[in-house]
Design a protein around this motif. Structure first.
Motif, mmCIF file in Angstrom:
data_model
loop_
_atom_site.group_PDB
_atom_site.id
_atom_site.type_symbol
_atom_site.label_atom_id
_atom_site.label_comp_id
_atom_site.label_asym_id
_atom_site.label_seq_id
_atom_site.Cartn_x
_atom_site.Cartn_y
_atom_site.Cartn_z
ATOM 1 N N GLY A 89 22.419 -2.688 13.832
ATOM 2 C CA GLY A 89 22.203 -3.602 14.950
ATOM 3 C C GLY A 89 22.468 -5.052 14.608
ATOM 4 N N ALA A 90 22.008 -5.509 13.428
ATOM 5 C CA ALA A 90 22.228 -6.897 13.031
ATOM 6 C C ALA A 90 23.710 -7.171 12.799
ATOM 7 N N ALA A 91 24.403 -6.192 12.211
ATOM 8 C CA ALA A 91 25.840 -6.348 11.974
ATOM 9 C C ALA A 91 26.612 -6.402 13.284
ATOM 10 N N ARG A 92 26.177 -5.637 14.274
ATOM 11 C CA ARG A 92 26.836 -5.669 15.584
ATOM 12 C C ARG A 92 26.766 -7.067 16.180
ATOM 13 N N ALA A 93 25.587 -7.661 16.145
ATOM 14 C CA ALA A 93 25.427 -9.009 16.681
ATOM 15 C C ALA A 93 26.283 -10.000 15.904
ATOM 16 N N ALA A 94 26.306 -9.861 14.590
ATOM 17 C CA ALA A 94 27.095 -10.770 13.754
ATOM 18 C C ALA A 94 28.583 -10.646 14.050
ATOM 19 N N ALA A 95 29.073 -9.399 14.176
ATOM 20 C CA ALA A 95 30.497 -9.182 14.430
ATOM 21 C C ALA A 95 30.922 -9.804 15.754
ATOM 22 N N VAL A 96 30.149 -9.563 16.807
ATOM 23 C CA VAL A 96 30.501 -10.109 18.118
ATOM 24 C C VAL A 96 30.440 -11.634 18.102
ATOM 25 N N GLN A 97 29.406 -12.191 17.462
ATOM 26 C CA GLN A 97 29.284 -13.656 17.407
ATOM 27 C C GLN A 97 30.464 -14.274 16.680
ATOM 28 N N CYS A 98 30.880 -13.662 15.586
ATOM 29 C CA CYS A 98 32.012 -14.199 14.818
ATOM 30 C C CYS A 98 33.299 -14.159 15.640
ATOM 31 N N LEU A 99 33.501 -13.090 16.396
ATOM 32 C CA LEU A 99 34.704 -12.995 17.221
ATOM 33 C C LEU A 99 34.628 -13.924 18.424
ATOM 34 N N LEU A 100 33.450 -14.023 19.044
ATOM 35 C CA LEU A 100 33.283 -14.933 20.182
ATOM 36 C C LEU A 100 33.549 -16.372 19.781
ATOM 37 N N LYS A 101 33.189 -16.698 18.532
ATOM 38 C CA LYS A 101 33.344 -18.069 18.042
ATOM 39 C C LYS A 101 34.662 -18.271 17.302
ATOM 40 N N ASP A 102 35.573 -17.315 17.429
ATOM 41 C CA ASP A 102 36.956 -17.470 16.964
ATOM 42 C C ASP A 102 37.076 -17.596 15.446
ATOM 43 N N ALA B 276 24.576 -7.639 5.908
ATOM 44 C CA ALA B 276 23.758 -7.150 7.011
ATOM 45 C C ALA B 276 23.284 -5.731 6.744
ATOM 46 N N THR B 277 23.349 -5.293 5.474
ATOM 47 C CA THR B 277 22.785 -3.999 5.089
ATOM 48 C C THR B 277 21.322 -4.199 4.710
ATOM 49 N N SER B 278 20.627 -3.099 4.461
ATOM 50 C CA SER B 278 19.233 -3.190 4.015
ATOM 51 C C SER B 278 19.126 -3.357 2.517
ATOM 52 N N LEU B 279 20.253 -3.289 1.803
ATOM 53 C CA LEU B 279 20.222 -3.474 0.353
ATOM 54 C C LEU B 279 19.890 -4.931 0.032
ATOM 55 N N GLY B 280 18.803 -5.116 -0.683
ATOM 56 C CA GLY B 280 18.342 -6.458 -1.004
ATOM 57 C C GLY B 280 16.916 -6.699 -0.558
ATOM 58 N N LEU B 281 16.392 -5.760 0.231
ATOM 59 C CA LEU B 281 15.001 -5.874 0.650
ATOM 60 C C LEU B 281 14.055 -5.687 -0.536
ATOM 61 N N LYS B 282 14.506 -4.927 -1.541
ATOM 62 C CA LYS B 282 13.727 -4.709 -2.757
ATOM 63 C C LYS B 282 14.453 -5.344 -3.936
ATOM 64 N N ALA B 283 13.673 -5.856 -4.876
ATOM 65 C CA ALA B 283 14.260 -6.573 -6.011
ATOM 66 C C ALA B 283 15.174 -5.687 -6.846
ATOM 67 N N ASP B 284 14.890 -4.367 -6.886
ATOM 68 C CA ASP B 284 15.704 -3.475 -7.704
ATOM 69 C C ASP B 284 16.844 -2.820 -6.935
#
Length: 324
Positions: free
Chosen positions: A169-182, A235-243
Motif C-alpha cells: 500500500g505504501a509503495a502504491r502511494a509512492a509510485a503514483v505520487q512520483c508519476l503525478l509529480k513528473d 517501502a518494504t517492511s525490511l528494516g523494522l527490526k535491527a537484524d
C-alpha cells in the motif's frame, strides 16, 4: 486534551487514555461528546498517531477553542471485520479515520466516495465522515513522502530518478505520487512478481511505457548502477527490526545516491550501509509526521502545525528530538 469524565463509555479518561488500544467491543458501547478521530489497524499498539494528532490538536486549541473537544484514539480492527466496523464508526460519529496495515487497499472498495488520486493509488489511509452516511477516502501518504523527501534530503520529485522498493500500500502511494509529480524514471523492485505486476497495472499505461521499469529485488538489473543520482525509497517492511537484512545491496549504486527508508526508529542494515557508502539517508519518521499533518488538514480544513507532531512522535518512540 480536555476530555471530561463520562465522555467515553469506559469511565474517566486520563491524559494517556487516547493511546490505549481499543477494540470493536469497546466501540459498541462508545460514547464521546467531542469530535472523535482514530487510527485502525492490526497490529496497532505500536502506533504513535494518537500522540502526534493530539499534540497538534492541543497546539491548535490554544488559538481555536473548537479543537479542545477533538481527540484521536486507536482501535485494533482485524481485516475481516473492517466491512462491519466502518458503518459502526460512522454511527458512533467518528469524524475522521486513519487506516494502517492491513486496511489501506481493502478500504478502497468500502468507502462511499473516493478522491481520484487515492483511487489511482489503489489505497486509502484517510477517511472523512459524510453527512449522508459512509466515508470519503483519501490518501495522504504521497504528500507525506514528497514533503519528507524535500525537507530531509533536498530531493524534488520532478526530474528525479526514483528506485522504489516494495509493492504494498505504501509503495502504491509512492509510485503514483512520483508519476503525478513528473519523476524522470521510476524503477520498482519487489520479491513477488505477481504483486509487482498488480502495482504496475494500477499505474497510467502511458507513463508506464515512458518511465516505469519493474525488476526482481533479489536480482537487480545492472542498469541501476548507471543512474547518476538515484533516489532509493524503501517501502518494504525490511528494516523494522535491527537484524533485518537490507532490501537491496547499495554497492550496486555507483552514483550519488540518496536513501529514504519508510521504516524508522531502528538503526538497520540499510542505514548502516548507506552511512558506510557516504550516501545521504533519512528514515520514515518525517513521512509519518507529514502524512499526519495532511490528514488533520483534511479533517479540520485548517492549518496544522507539524512541530508538535514531530516532537510527540520522537518522545513516544524514545528517540532524539528532531525538527519537522
Amino acid at each position: 486534551m480536555n476530555i471530561s469524565e463520562g465522555d467515553v463509555g469506559q469511565g474517566p479518561v486520563t491524559q494517556d487514555e487516547p493511546s490505549r488500544v481499543r477494540t470493536l467491543d469497546d466501540l459498541k458501547t462508545w460514547e464521546f461528546s467531542g469530535k472523535a478521530l482514530a487510527v485502525l489497524g492490526l497490529p496497532v499498539a505500536h502506533s504513535v498517531s494518537p500522540q502526534m494528532h493530539n499534540a497538534a490538536l492541543n497546539a491548535m486549541a490554544q488559538t481555536h477553542l473548537i479543537y479542545r473537544n477533538w481527540c484521536y484514539f486507536k482501535f485494533e480492527v482485524p481485516p475481516e471485520k473492517l466491512p462491519e466496523a466502518l458503518p459502526l464508526f460512522w454511527e458512533k460519529g467518528f469524524h475522521g479515520l486513519n487506516l494502517t496495515i492491513p486496511h489501506k487497499v481493502q478500504a478502497v472498495d468500502l468507502v462511499k466516495e473516493i478522491d481520484p488520486a487515492a483511487r489511482s493509488m489503489g489505497a486509502v489511509n484517510t477517511l472523512t465522515r459524510l453527512d449522508g452516511g459512509g466515508y470519503n477516502g483519501n490518501n495522504s501518504d504521497g504528500y507525506g513522502l514528497e514533503t519528507a523527501l524535500e525537507r530531509e534530503l533536498d530531493v524534488k520529485i520532478p526530474g528525479a530518478d526514483i528506485v522504489l522498493l516494495g509493492a504494498g500500500g505504501a509503495a502504491r502511494a509512492a509510485a503514483v505520487q512520483c508519476l503525478l509529480k513528473d519523476c524522470k524514471s521510476l524503477w520498482i523492485g519487489n520479491r513477488s512478481q505477481d504483486r509487482l505486476n498488480e502495482l504496475i497495472a494500477l499505474l497510467d499505461p502511458k507513463l508506464v511505457v515512458e518511465k516505469v521499469r519493474g525488476f526482481d529485488i533479489t536480482n537487480p538489473p545492472a542498469e541501476l548502477s548507471a543512474i547518476e543520482h538515484p533516489v532509493i525509497i524503501n517501502a518494504t517492511s525490511l528494516g523494522l527490526k535491527a537484524d533485518d537484512p537490507s532490501p537491496i545491496d547499495l554497492s550496486r549504486f555507483t552514483g550519488e545516491a540518496k536513501i529514504y527508508d519508510m521504516t524508522y526508529g531502528v538503526k538497520n542494515a540499510l542505514a548502516t550501509q548507506a552511512e558506510a557508502s557516504g550516501f545521504a539517508f533519512a528514515d520514515g519518521l518525517s513521512m509519518l509526521v507529514w502524512q499526519g499533518v495532511r490528514s488533520l488538514e483534511i479533517w479540520s480544513n485548517d492549518t496544522v502545525p507539524a512541530q508538535p507532531m514531530m516532537s510527540a512522535a520522537c518522545h513516544a518512540k524514545g528517540i532524539e528530538a528532531r525538527r519537522a
